[in-house]
Design an enzyme around this catalytic site. Structure first.
Site, PDB file in Angstrom:
ATOM      1  N   HIS A 126     -15.715  -3.122   4.610  1.00 18.03           N
ATOM      2  CA  HIS A 126     -14.357  -3.249   4.111  1.00 18.03           C
ATOM      3  C   HIS A 126     -13.294  -3.017   5.181  1.00 18.03           C
ATOM      4  O   HIS A 126     -13.567  -2.452   6.242  1.00 18.03           O
ATOM      5  CB  HIS A 126     -14.153  -2.272   2.952  1.00 18.03           C
ATOM      6  CG  HIS A 126     -15.138  -2.481   1.837  1.00 18.03           C
ATOM      7  ND1 HIS A 126     -15.691  -1.443   1.119  1.00 18.03           N
ATOM      8  CD2 HIS A 126     -15.680  -3.623   1.326  1.00 18.03           C
ATOM      9  CE1 HIS A 126     -16.517  -1.924   0.207  1.00 18.03           C
ATOM     10  NE2 HIS A 126     -16.533  -3.247   0.316  1.00 18.03           N
ATOM     11  N   ASP A 174     -15.619  -8.335  -1.782  1.00 18.05           N
ATOM     12  CA  ASP A 174     -15.200  -7.122  -2.475  1.00 18.05           C
ATOM     13  C   ASP A 174     -13.680  -7.014  -2.371  1.00 18.05           C
ATOM     14  O   ASP A 174     -13.072  -7.441  -1.370  1.00 18.05           O
ATOM     15  CB  ASP A 174     -15.823  -5.884  -1.842  1.00 18.05           C
ATOM     16  CG  ASP A 174     -17.330  -5.796  -2.041  1.00 18.05           C
ATOM     17  OD1 ASP A 174     -17.887  -6.651  -2.756  1.00 18.05           O
ATOM     18  OD2 ASP A 174     -17.937  -4.869  -1.470  1.00 18.05           O
ATOM     19  N   ASP A 181     -10.594  -1.056   5.004  1.00 16.70           N
ATOM     20  CA  ASP A 181      -9.823   0.183   4.976  1.00 16.70           C
ATOM     21  C   ASP A 181     -10.404   1.335   5.775  1.00 16.70           C
ATOM     22  O   ASP A 181     -10.016   2.490   5.575  1.00 16.70           O
ATOM     23  CB  ASP A 181      -9.517   0.604   3.537  1.00 16.70           C
ATOM     24  CG  ASP A 181     -10.747   0.661   2.643  1.00 16.70           C
ATOM     25  OD1 ASP A 181     -11.861   0.453   3.156  1.00 16.70           O
ATOM     26  OD2 ASP A 181     -10.578   0.912   1.432  1.00 16.70           O
ATOM     27  N   ASP A 215     -13.352  -1.536  -4.758  1.00 16.59           N
ATOM     28  CA  ASP A 215     -14.173  -2.706  -4.462  1.00 16.59           C
ATOM     29  C   ASP A 215     -14.177  -3.719  -5.601  1.00 16.59           C
ATOM     30  O   ASP A 215     -14.473  -4.894  -5.394  1.00 16.59           O
ATOM     31  CB  ASP A 215     -15.632  -2.294  -4.214  1.00 16.59           C
ATOM     32  CG  ASP A 215     -15.768  -1.202  -3.176  1.00 16.59           C
ATOM     33  OD1 ASP A 215     -14.794  -0.939  -2.448  1.00 16.59           O
ATOM     34  OD2 ASP A 215     -16.858  -0.598  -3.099  1.00 16.59           O
ATOM     35  N   HIS A 244      -8.972   6.140  -0.272  1.00 16.22           N
ATOM     36  CA  HIS A 244      -8.564   4.765  -0.558  1.00 16.22           C
ATOM     37  C   HIS A 244      -9.658   4.052  -1.336  1.00 16.22           C
ATOM     38  O   HIS A 244      -9.376   3.298  -2.271  1.00 16.22           O
ATOM     39  CB  HIS A 244      -8.256   4.040   0.753  1.00 16.22           C
ATOM     40  CG  HIS A 244      -7.470   2.779   0.583  1.00 16.22           C
ATOM     41  ND1 HIS A 244      -8.057   1.532   0.605  1.00 16.22           N
ATOM     42  CD2 HIS A 244      -6.144   2.556   0.406  1.00 16.22           C
ATOM     43  CE1 HIS A 244      -7.131   0.601   0.458  1.00 16.22           C
ATOM     44  NE2 HIS A 244      -5.956   1.197   0.321  1.00 16.22           N
ATOM     45  N   CYS A 245     -10.914   4.296  -0.980  1.00 15.14           N
ATOM     46  CA  CYS A 245     -12.044   3.637  -1.645  1.00 15.14           C
ATOM     47  C   CYS A 245     -12.179   4.049  -3.100  1.00 15.14           C
ATOM     48  O   CYS A 245     -12.496   3.217  -3.960  1.00 15.14           O
ATOM     49  CB  CYS A 245     -13.354   3.973  -0.935  1.00 15.14           C
ATOM     50  SG  CYS A 245     -13.479   3.397   0.769  1.00 15.14           S
ATOM     51  N   GLU A 301       0.802  -1.229   0.000  1.00 15.93           N
ATOM     52  CA  GLU A 301       0.000   0.000   0.000  1.00 15.93           C
ATOM     53  C   GLU A 301       0.833   1.276   0.000  1.00 15.93           C
ATOM     54  O   GLU A 301       0.264   2.365   0.097  1.00 15.93           O
ATOM     55  CB  GLU A 301      -0.912   0.008   1.236  1.00 15.93           C
ATOM     56  CG  GLU A 301      -1.774  -1.231   1.406  1.00 15.93           C
ATOM     57  CD  GLU A 301      -2.890  -1.337   0.374  1.00 15.93           C
ATOM     58  OE1 GLU A 301      -3.435  -0.277   0.001  1.00 15.93           O
ATOM     59  OE2 GLU A 301      -3.203  -2.466  -0.048  1.00 15.93           O
TER      60      GLU A 301
END
Length: 348
Positions: A227, A179, A229, A108, A331-332, A9
Site C-alpha cells: 500500500h 486495495d 501509506d 483496504d 492509517h491502516c 487526508e
C-alpha cells in the site's frame, strides 16, 4: 445530507470507521497469499502459518484500537466499527475455496472519494467477502444520500498471481484489482500506487469511474510491496512525508513539486510476534490526521513526531504494538469517511 464527504487526508475529521481485532487469523494457504505475502519467508505455500493469531496479539491490538477510538471520540469524531466476523468459516466461488483473515484494516476495503464510497476489488481471495462486515454502515451511508458502488468482483484465478517473477509484479494485470489503501486523496489529484496490491487496470478503472473531475496519478517503480501509506503520507496542504528508501527526489509526485517535504527519519521498531514481521519497519510512518493541526502517530516514533511538531502540528502519541504483526498502523486500521471541507485543486 450525505454522511460521506472525504476529499483529502487532513480536513477536520467528523466520522471514521475503525477496525476490530477479534478473530484475526492467517488464512488458509492459496497461490495469492503465498505470492503476495509469504513467498519471501517460505519455500512453499504449505509453510504459511495459517490459523488464529495468539491471544496476546489480539488482546494488545484490541486494547490499542480502543484507546484510539477513545481519542477520536474525545475530539468529537463519530466512530463506527465493522461487524465481528468468524473468519475461520470457509467460503468459495466457482473457481476456488478459502477462508477469511480479519476486519482489522478497513482502509483496504472501502474507499470514500467525495460523496461516493467504493468497495474495492481486493487482491487476496481471503478478503473477497470482507465488505460484508460493513454492510449496515454502508446502508446508512446510502440512505443518507451517498453514492455506493462496488468495483467489479475479480475472479482471482491462479494466473492472477506469480511467485517471484523475474520481471514485473507478482500481481498480474488481467482484470482490475486494487486495495483501497493503494490510493491517497489530495483533492482533485488521486495518487495510485502500482504494486502487489494494485495493478494498472485497477487504476484505469478508478479513473474511468471518477471521470474528468479527478486526475489519477500512477506511482510506478517506487514501492511495489503493498500500500501507499508507508511511502507517502500527507499532513496538510503544502506538507508531505515521504519515505527516503522508496522515493527518490526525481520521483516525487508532481502534485507535491512545490510542497515542503519531510523525508521520514529512522523508524523505531515496535516489534512483532513471529520470527518475521508482516509489515516493514516503515509501518511507523502510518499516521492519521484528525485535522491539519493534529496527528495521531505511533508513540515509538519520536524522531518523526519531532519533525511533525517542528511544522507546528500537534501530535497525539498512541500505542500500536501489533502494527508489524497484523500489518496495520493508525492509517491502516481506520478509514476517514467524513471530513469538513470541499473539493479543492491543490496543484492548480
Amino acid at each position: 445530507m450525505s454522511l460521506v464527504n472525504a476529499h483529502n487526508e487532513w480536513d477536520p475529521l467528523e466520522e471514521m470507521i475503525v477496525g476490530v481485532a477479534e478473530n484475526a487469523r492467517v488464512p488458509s494457504p492459496d497461490p495469492g497469499l503465498f505470492a503476495l505475502d509469504y513467498c519471501e519467508h517460505h519455500e512453499s505455500q504449505d509453510e504459511i502459518p495459517s490459523g488464529p493469531y495468539s491471544e496476546r496479539v489480539v488482546t494488545e491490538a484490541h486494547e490499542d484500537l480502543e484507546a484510539f477510538v477513545d481519542l477520536l471520540k474525545g475530539e468529537g469524531v463519530t466512530v463506527r466499527r465493522p461487524d465481528i466476523t468468524e473468519h475461520a468459516k470457509p467460503f468459495s466461488t466457482p473457481d476456488w475455496q478459502t477462508d477469511g483473515e480479519y476486519n482489522y484494516c478497513p482502509r483496504d476495503v472501502i474507499l470514500p472519494i467525495g460523496q461516493t464510497v467504493i468497495e474495492t476489488p481486493m487482491a487476496l481471495r481471503s478478503r473477497f467477502f470482507e465488505p460484508f462486515a460493513y454492510k449496515e454502515i454502508l446502508l446508512d451511508y446510502f440512505r443518507s444520500g451517498a453514492k455506493w458502488i462496488s468495483a467489479p468482483k475479480p475472479r482471482l484465478l491462479d494466473d492472477t498471481y506469480r511467485v517471484r517473477p523475474e520481471s514485473g509484479l507478482p500481481l498480474a494485470n488481467l482484470e482490475p484489482v486494487f486495495d483501497a489503501a493503494n490510493v491517497m486523496r489530495v483533492g482533485k489529484d488521486i495518487l495510485y500506487l502500482v504494486s502487489c496490491s494494485g495493478n494498472e487496470l485497477g487504476g484505469q478503472w478508478l479513473q474511468q469511474i471518477l471521470g474528468d473531475e479527478y486526475r489519477v496519478h500512477f506511482i510506478r517503480g517506487a514501492y511495489e510491496g503493498t500500500h501507499i501509506d508507508t511511502t507517502v503520507m500527507v499532513v496538510r496542504p503544502g506538507l508531505v512525508v515521504l519515505n527516503p528508501e522508496r522515493i527518490r527526489e526525481d520521483q516525487i509526485p508532481p502534485v507535491f513539486k512545490d510542497w515542503d517535504v519531510i523525508w521520514a527519519p529512522e523508524m523505531g521498531d515496535t516489534g512483532y510476534a513471529w520470527d518475521y514481521p508482516r509489515a516493514s519497519i516503515w509501518q511507523g510512518m502510518n499516521f492519521i490526521m484528525i485535522n491539519p493541526d493534529l496527528a495521531v502517530i505511533n508513540d515509538q516514533q519520536s524522531p518523526l513526531i519531532r519533525e511533525i511538531e517542528k511544522r507546528g502540528v500537534q501530535v497525539a502519541p498512541l500505542r500500536m504494538r501489533q502494527a508489524r504483526t497484523l500489518s496495520g498502523g493508525f492509517h491502516c486500521v481506520s478509514v476517514d469517511v467524513r471530513r469538513r471541507g470541499t473539493l479543492e485543486d491543490y496543484s492548480a
